[in-house]
Design a protein around this motif. Sequence first.
Motif, mmCIF file in Angstrom:
data_model
loop_
_atom_site.group_PDB
_atom_site.id
_atom_site.type_symbol
_atom_site.label_atom_id
_atom_site.label_comp_id
_atom_site.label_asym_id
_atom_site.label_seq_id
_atom_site.Cartn_x
_atom_site.Cartn_y
_atom_site.Cartn_z
ATOM 1 N N GLY A 215 0.819 -1.199 0.000
ATOM 2 C CA GLY A 215 0.000 0.000 0.000
ATOM 3 C C GLY A 215 0.853 1.249 0.000
ATOM 4 O O GLY A 215 2.085 1.202 0.120
ATOM 5 N N THR A 216 0.209 2.404 -0.129
ATOM 6 C CA THR A 216 0.945 3.665 -0.171
ATOM 7 C C THR A 216 1.757 3.888 1.101
ATOM 8 O O THR A 216 2.863 4.442 1.051
ATOM 9 C CB THR A 216 -0.016 4.851 -0.361
ATOM 10 N N LEU B 99 1.443 11.439 1.765
ATOM 11 C CA LEU B 99 1.354 9.996 1.558
ATOM 12 C C LEU B 99 1.416 9.578 0.092
ATOM 13 O O LEU B 99 1.881 8.477 -0.224
ATOM 14 C CB LEU B 99 0.054 9.468 2.174
ATOM 15 N N LEU B 100 0.935 10.414 -0.819
ATOM 16 C CA LEU B 100 0.913 10.038 -2.233
ATOM 17 C C LEU B 100 2.208 10.365 -2.955
ATOM 18 O O LEU B 100 2.384 9.975 -4.116
ATOM 19 C CB LEU B 100 -0.260 10.712 -2.949
ATOM 20 N N GLU C 251 -0.529 17.037 -7.837
ATOM 21 C CA GLU C 251 -0.246 18.074 -6.838
ATOM 22 C C GLU C 251 0.197 17.468 -5.516
ATOM 23 O O GLU C 251 0.893 18.119 -4.728
ATOM 24 C CB GLU C 251 -1.492 18.947 -6.629
ATOM 25 N N LYS C 252 -0.198 16.222 -5.264
ATOM 26 C CA LYS C 252 0.210 15.522 -4.043
ATOM 27 C C LYS C 252 1.447 14.652 -4.265
ATOM 28 O O LYS C 252 1.832 13.887 -3.388
ATOM 29 C CB LYS C 252 -0.945 14.658 -3.524
ATOM 30 N N GLY C 253 2.037 14.758 -5.454
ATOM 31 C CA GLY C 253 3.275 14.042 -5.717
ATOM 32 C C GLY C 253 3.130 12.671 -6.328
ATOM 33 O O GLY C 253 4.137 11.972 -6.523
ATOM 34 N N ALA C 254 1.894 12.239 -6.635
ATOM 35 C CA ALA C 254 1.700 10.921 -7.237
ATOM 36 C C ALA C 254 2.409 10.848 -8.585
ATOM 37 O O ALA C 254 2.478 11.835 -9.328
ATOM 38 C CB ALA C 254 0.213 10.631 -7.410
ATOM 39 N N SER D 231 -6.979 8.179 -2.038
ATOM 40 C CA SER D 231 -7.095 8.664 -3.413
ATOM 41 C C SER D 231 -8.456 9.300 -3.655
ATOM 42 O O SER D 231 -8.560 10.310 -4.373
ATOM 43 C CB SER D 231 -6.842 7.520 -4.402
ATOM 44 N N TYR D 232 -9.504 8.720 -3.079
ATOM 45 C CA TYR D 232 -10.836 9.326 -3.196
ATOM 46 C C TYR D 232 -10.827 10.759 -2.682
ATOM 47 O O TYR D 232 -11.293 11.683 -3.353
ATOM 48 C CB TYR D 232 -11.870 8.503 -2.424
#
Length: 601
Positions: free
Chosen positions: A115-116, A184-185, A228-231, A335-336
């Motif tokens: 998981g992340t 987290l992402l 924007e969250k780094g994913a 993610s949601y």
Amino acid sequence: MEESLELSNSKKNNEESTVHHDVTRRLKAPYLSGIPLRIMIFMLDYVPGMASFFFWNAGLKALRKLSFEDHPTIFPLPLPKEAFRIEETTVIDGLEIFEKQKDSRPKNYSSGLLGTSDFHEAYLAKRVTPLQVCEALLLKIEETLDVTKCNPPLNAIFKYQRDDIIAQATASTERYANDCSLGLLDGIPIAVKDEVDVKGYETNAGTKFINHGNPAKDDATIIERLKEKGAIIVGKTAMHEIGFGITNNNPFVCTPRNPYNVNHYPGGSSGGSGAAVASGLCPIAIGCDGGGSIRIPSSFCGIYGLKTTCGRFSAYGEFAVSGPMAANVDDLALSYYVMAGKDPKDPHSLHQPLPTLHGLYFTNTLSDLKIGVYSAWNKQVDNPAITLALNTYINELKLRGAKIIEIKIPELEEVRLAHLLTIGTELTNTAKRYHHKLHLFSCPTRTNFNLMKLVTASDYITSQQIRTRIMHTLADLFNNQVNLILTPTTAITAPKVHSRSLSFGEIDATITSDTMRFIQLANFSGVPAVSVPAGYDDNNLPIGLQFIAKWYDEATLLRIAKTSEEILGNGRRKPSDKLWFGNYVRKVSENFFGESQVSKL
């Protein structure tokens, strides 16, 4: 409320004109592929009345017997809000909920599904970098597409841009090196279905010609929010041609396989996304769900998939309404929350209350929840293992204090017909943009187009009147009787791949109706629904269960999904080693988890 009373009276006045099936009808038709399928499409193209014969038997005749006074609802938004009792969110719990729970969340690596949080903690501890992970992942993606190393090819992430992935990963690595992670992402590999715009990629929607040579100039809103969250967007996933199918058989692009058994389909139309997560290539993938296209592959591939409320996610830059698919519920919720919310680029998204993750970890007691089951409907399954899993979960939910309430949902057969007509008409209308290239679509898609030509304006309006009725039926259920509705996700487990279907496609109305039996209600009414893994059948194929909630109540769905994750516990399995590609992190760092933790990858 006067509107609701008027609709109720309309139902009573029209009682004699409705079909009033207690449950949905199972369609039965011969399986077609190869030369017989090509003959059929020729006849549909050139023999007058042939399309009418097939579609008439599929239910168009029954629909045309109906007569309603209800106004038509073209888009399933619960407006006016007062009539559906939609209220603004009172408790806003966001991403901080994960930080508060990280020390108390139990670790469970028995399934081997990363998981992340696993990636994020390894990055923070400097055990591995996002760049190292992505370099190893690229090798694995190549392996899954190479027939000499993976036969048949998995075909999950089927197109990717190495330089772009390396650039994203390098930027993420620098952030971690400078102790300025975006959360987290940051550095998490995420794959995206090929009907959502990602800057620099063509959005081909499962074809060889749509947007060919015309890569997206901008990201879809949801992709922009993830970045924007780094994913790290690691490529596009395979899908059923323009989303018009439930297996992900795609003769002209590629057909992805189910990681639990390559001789079975992963489900569609987001099958590539389901296979990517289930095989361990990435912890999160993006799918789209206009008719079960997230929940079906999530069920068939043994992962979690969320179909959000219509309008909860911005539809800007997408062919269809998107949603997350994930290896675990925390990642589904994470993610949601990042993707949800209002967007001026999509007016339909502006009506929603604020998203929240409130209650995600309230799993010890469910005494505040009333869960509705429609037993006559739920019994319509073709695999006894699904019924066993459903009953097991019902008993477990009772043990946690949930109240199980027997309900009835009228006019489900009418909803099935109306949804079929509506989504089929919408897809056919989309295809009209490419009228000069219709011959480039596969035989099954062209067959569907021929059938949809028979839909009249009156048929469409009747369908939207049925939508009005079912929306108010569900509003009454959710406001006065239950918080959730529990069903199987599908009536079958993943169907077999027939080799003769790989060149020209296939048509199997029976499999389609069995797959979509419990799916269409949420799509047609616009309510959210989640598919959760619930075990495996005798052939080791995953079983999924579905929970449905009131509009904008994704928080309760995520809470019950988290509970379901705990119920399944150590019963979760990963695919066989041959089809498990999640071990690429071990090639980067043997100490990925840290010395004190044991991995069973």
